[in-house]
Design a protein around this motif. Structure first.
Motif, PDB file in Angstrom:
ATOM      1  N   LYS A   1       0.843  -1.206   0.000  1.00  0.00           N
ATOM      2  CA  LYS A   1       0.000   0.000   0.000  1.00  0.00           C
ATOM      3  C   LYS A   1       0.876   1.254   0.000  1.00  0.00           C
ATOM      4  O   LYS A   1       0.614   2.204  -0.732  1.00  0.00           O
ATOM      5  CB  LYS A   1      -0.936   0.001   1.203  1.00  0.00           C
ATOM      6  N   GLU A   2       1.917   1.266   0.835  1.00  0.00           N
ATOM      7  CA  GLU A   2       2.835   2.411   0.876  1.00  0.00           C
ATOM      8  C   GLU A   2       3.552   2.568  -0.463  1.00  0.00           C
ATOM      9  O   GLU A   2       3.714   3.689  -0.960  1.00  0.00           O
ATOM     10  CB  GLU A   2       3.864   2.253   2.002  1.00  0.00           C
ATOM     11  N   ILE A   3       3.993   1.462  -1.046  1.00  0.00           N
ATOM     12  CA  ILE A   3       4.691   1.517  -2.338  1.00  0.00           C
ATOM     13  C   ILE A   3       3.760   2.085  -3.402  1.00  0.00           C
ATOM     14  O   ILE A   3       4.146   2.966  -4.172  1.00  0.00           O
ATOM     15  CB  ILE A   3       5.203   0.115  -2.751  1.00  0.00           C
ATOM     16  N   LEU A   4       2.526   1.589  -3.445  1.00  0.00           N
ATOM     17  CA  LEU A   4       1.560   2.059  -4.438  1.00  0.00           C
ATOM     18  C   LEU A   4       1.265   3.547  -4.256  1.00  0.00           C
ATOM     19  O   LEU A   4       1.261   4.309  -5.217  1.00  0.00           O
ATOM     20  CB  LEU A   4       0.274   1.237  -4.355  1.00  0.00           C
ATOM     21  N   THR A   5       1.032   3.967  -3.009  1.00  0.00           N
ATOM     22  CA  THR A   5       0.727   5.378  -2.745  1.00  0.00           C
ATOM     23  C   THR A   5       1.914   6.262  -3.108  1.00  0.00           C
ATOM     24  O   THR A   5       1.748   7.280  -3.788  1.00  0.00           O
ATOM     25  CB  THR A   5       0.355   5.581  -1.258  1.00  0.00           C
ATOM     26  N   ALA A   6       3.120   5.876  -2.663  1.00  0.00           N
ATOM     27  CA  ALA A   6       4.313   6.670  -2.967  1.00  0.00           C
ATOM     28  C   ALA A   6       4.568   6.722  -4.462  1.00  0.00           C
ATOM     29  O   ALA A   6       4.935   7.772  -5.007  1.00  0.00           O
ATOM     30  CB  ALA A   6       5.531   6.092  -2.232  1.00  0.00           C
ATOM     31  N   THR A   7       4.345   5.602  -5.148  1.00  0.00           N
ATOM     32  CA  THR A   7       4.523   5.558  -6.602  1.00  0.00           C
ATOM     33  C   THR A   7       3.549   6.507  -7.291  1.00  0.00           C
ATOM     34  O   THR A   7       3.936   7.255  -8.190  1.00  0.00           O
ATOM     35  CB  THR A   7       4.330   4.121  -7.134  1.00  0.00           C
ATOM     36  N   MET A   8       2.301   6.500  -6.850  1.00  0.00           N
ATOM     37  CA  MET A   8       1.294   7.377  -7.457  1.00  0.00           C
ATOM     38  C   MET A   8       1.596   8.851  -7.173  1.00  0.00           C
ATOM     39  O   MET A   8       1.419   9.698  -8.044  1.00  0.00           O
ATOM     40  CB  MET A   8      -0.097   7.005  -6.975  1.00  0.00           C
ATOM     41  N   VAL A   9       2.029   9.150  -5.950  1.00  0.00           N
ATOM     42  CA  VAL A   9       2.384  10.533  -5.606  1.00  0.00           C
ATOM     43  C   VAL A   9       3.501  11.021  -6.516  1.00  0.00           C
ATOM     44  O   VAL A   9       3.409  12.084  -7.142  1.00  0.00           O
ATOM     45  CB  VAL A   9       2.817  10.660  -4.120  1.00  0.00           C
ATOM     46  N   LEU A  10       4.570  10.228  -6.616  1.00  0.00           N
ATOM     47  CA  LEU A  10       5.709  10.629  -7.449  1.00  0.00           C
ATOM     48  C   LEU A  10       5.331  10.691  -8.923  1.00  0.00           C
ATOM     49  O   LEU A  10       5.752  11.593  -9.642  1.00  0.00           O
ATOM     50  CB  LEU A  10       6.882   9.672  -7.234  1.00  0.00           C
ATOM     51  N   PHE A  11       4.498   9.743  -9.375  1.00  0.00           N
ATOM     52  CA  PHE A  11       4.067   9.747 -10.769  1.00  0.00           C
ATOM     53  C   PHE A  11       3.274  11.012 -11.090  1.00  0.00           C
ATOM     54  O   PHE A  11       3.456  11.627 -12.139  1.00  0.00           O
ATOM     55  CB  PHE A  11       3.233   8.498 -11.072  1.00  0.00           C
ATOM     56  N   ALA A  12       2.406  11.402 -10.156  1.00  0.00           N
ATOM     57  CA  ALA A  12       1.606  12.615 -10.359  1.00  0.00           C
ATOM     58  C   ALA A  12       2.487  13.863 -10.352  1.00  0.00           C
ATOM     59  O   ALA A  12       2.290  14.773 -11.154  1.00  0.00           O
ATOM     60  CB  ALA A  12       0.531  12.723  -9.279  1.00  0.00           C
ATOM     61  N   VAL A  13       3.474  13.900  -9.460  1.00  0.00           N
ATOM     62  CA  VAL A  13       4.346  15.080  -9.360  1.00  0.00           C
ATOM     63  C   VAL A  13       5.285  15.162 -10.562  1.00  0.00           C
ATOM     64  O   VAL A  13       5.437  16.232 -11.171  1.00  0.00           O
ATOM     65  CB  VAL A  13       5.162  15.063  -8.050  1.00  0.00           C
ATOM     66  N   ILE A  14       5.907  14.061 -10.903  1.00  0.00           N
ATOM     67  CA  ILE A  14       6.819  14.052 -12.052  1.00  0.00           C
ATOM     68  C   ILE A  14       6.038  14.337 -13.331  1.00  0.00           C
ATOM     69  O   ILE A  14       6.506  15.064 -14.198  1.00  0.00           O
ATOM     70  CB  ILE A  14       7.570  12.703 -12.151  1.00  0.00           C
ATOM     71  N   ASP A  15       4.849  13.769 -13.443  1.00  0.00           N
ATOM     72  CA  ASP A  15       3.939  13.990 -14.573  1.00  0.00           C
ATOM     73  C   ASP A  15       4.654  13.829 -15.914  1.00  0.00           C
ATOM     74  O   ASP A  15       4.591  14.701 -16.771  1.00  0.00           O
ATOM     75  CB  ASP A  15       3.292  15.375 -14.459  1.00  0.00           C
ATOM     76  N   ILE A  16       5.336  12.716 -16.075  1.00  0.00           N
ATOM     77  CA  ILE A  16       6.111  12.502 -17.295  1.00  0.00           C
ATOM     78  C   ILE A  16       5.206  12.372 -18.525  1.00  0.00           C
ATOM     79  O   ILE A  16       5.577  12.823 -19.609  1.00  0.00           O
ATOM     80  CB  ILE A  16       7.070  11.282 -17.156  1.00  0.00           C
TER      81      ILE A  16
END
Length: 194
Positions: free
Chosen positions: A6-21
């Motif tokens: 759950k932490e990995i998924l949440t952190a991944t989504m947060v970073l994915f949204a911020v990086i917004d590649i």
């Protein structure tokens, strides 16, 4: 160190949204056109190094200047808030740099500040205040792999999604990032008053 999906998924989504590649594909294409070529491997590797180093020494750097993680996370939530507004409203707060070198474009401005920029580094420290280190590092690696894939296939993605598809993705991740900014603010402001 406990691996928590759950932490990995949440952190991944947060970073994915911020990086917004995905939302940055138009910028990537513009950089590729100006510089002639982008080294996807180099950009991904430099961004990985910057992000990993910041996870480990970012808190120490803050300690030297007398700021704790919660204060930085609250300040970072404001940055994320404005980045989200930029994504949702379609306004630009950052100035384009017209002096690009073919040798350095993969490092600057692509790896830093586009991928591992202020929003990403702020998010890493905010995540560090809430999640286990191992889960954050796994999320960083997953995001860098996604960044690498998008950089390698950016032209194909643009053709597949079209301008409207990219714009929709950009707006959706803007709303997600706005919600994350509010969550980071409320969680860390409470810690400051404890």
């Amino acid at each position: 160190m406990k691996i928590d999906l759950k932490e990995i998924l949440t952190a991944t989504m947060v970073l994915f949204a911020v990086i917004d590649i995905v939302g940055s594909i138009p910028i990537v294409l513009k950089l590729r056109k100006k510089a002639g070529h982008i080294q996807s491997e180099k950009a991904a590797l430099v961004a990985l190094i910057v992000m990993t180093l910041f996870v480990f020494v970012g808190e120490s750097i803050l300690g030297v200047i007398g700021i704790n993680v919660y204060e930085f996370a609250v300040a970072g939530s404001f940055i994320l808030f404005f980045i989200a507004l930029e994504m949702i409203l379609g306004v630009s707060l950052f100035k384009d740099d017209d002096t690009l070198s073919k040798k350095t474009v993969s490092v600057f401005p692509l790896a830093f500040p586009l991928i591992a920029g202020p929003g990403t580094l702020t998010s890493l420290l905010a995540l560090r205040a809430e999640y286990d280190l191992m889960n954050i590092l796994i999320a960083v690696v997953l995001n860098i792999l996604l960044v690498y894939l998008v950089l390698k296939t950016s032209r194909h993605i643009e053709r597949f999604l079209g301008k409207n598809g990219i714009a929709i993705i950009h707006k959706v991740f803007g709303v997600i990032l706005l919600a994350i900014a509010v969550k980071l603010f409320t969680a860390n402001i409470q810690e400051l008053f404890k």
